[in-house]
Design a protein around this motif. Structure first.
Motif: not given
Length: 124
Positions: A63-76
Motif C-alpha cells: 500500500s505504500v511501496k513507491g511512495r514511502f521511504t525508510i532510512s536511518r542514521d545510527n550516529a543520531k
C-alpha cells in the motif's frame, strides 16, 4: 530499556509529503531492526515498512511501496519515514518500533519496543 519518540506528524493535503522521525535512546540502537506501523480508527495496527540494522535492507507494504521511504542514521539514533504522494487513506497514528534481535519482520508482536505514536491526517 529503549525509549522511542516519534515526531513530524500533522495535517497535509492529498498529494503532499511529510517526514516522520523516530528518536531512540540506548547504545544498541544500531543493532535493531526498526519498523513503522500505523493504525487508523477502528482498524488493526498495520505494517508499513522496516529497515534492518545496517540500513542494507528495507521492505514495504504494498500500500505504500513507491511512495514511502525508510532510512536511518545510527550516529543520531534516529530512523525516518519519508512519505510522499500522501492519500486520505494514509490517515492514521504512525508508530515506530524496535526489534532488539534485529530480525527483519512484518509482525508487530516481534517488536520489543514501541513509541507513543504521531498522528498523520491527509485531507482530500
Amino acid at each position: 530499556q529503549v525509549q522511542l519518540v516519534e515526531s513530524g506528524g500533522g495535517l497535509v493535503q492529498a498529494g503532499g509529503s511529510l517526514r516522520l522521525s523516530c528518536a531512540a535512546s540506548g547504545r544498541t540502537f544500531s543493532r535493531y531492526t526498526m519498523g513503522w506501523f500505523r493504525q487508523a480508527p477502528g482498524k488493526e495496527r498495520e505494517f508499513v515498512g522496516f529497515i534492518t540494522w545496517s540500513g542494507g535492507m528495507t521492505y514495504y507494504a504494498d500500500s505504500v511501496k513507491g511512495r514511502f521511504t525508510i532510512s536511518r542514521d545510527n550516529a543520531k539514533n534516529t530512523v525516518y519515514l519519508q512519505m510522499n504522494s500522501l492519500k486520505p487513506e494514509d490517515t492514521a497514528v504512525y508508530y515506530c518500533a524496535a526489534d532488539r534481535y534485529g530480525s527483519p519482520t512484518v509482525l508487530p508482536n516481534e517488536y520489543d519496543y514501541w513509541g507513543q505514536g504521531t498522528q498523520v491526517t491527509v485531507s482530500s
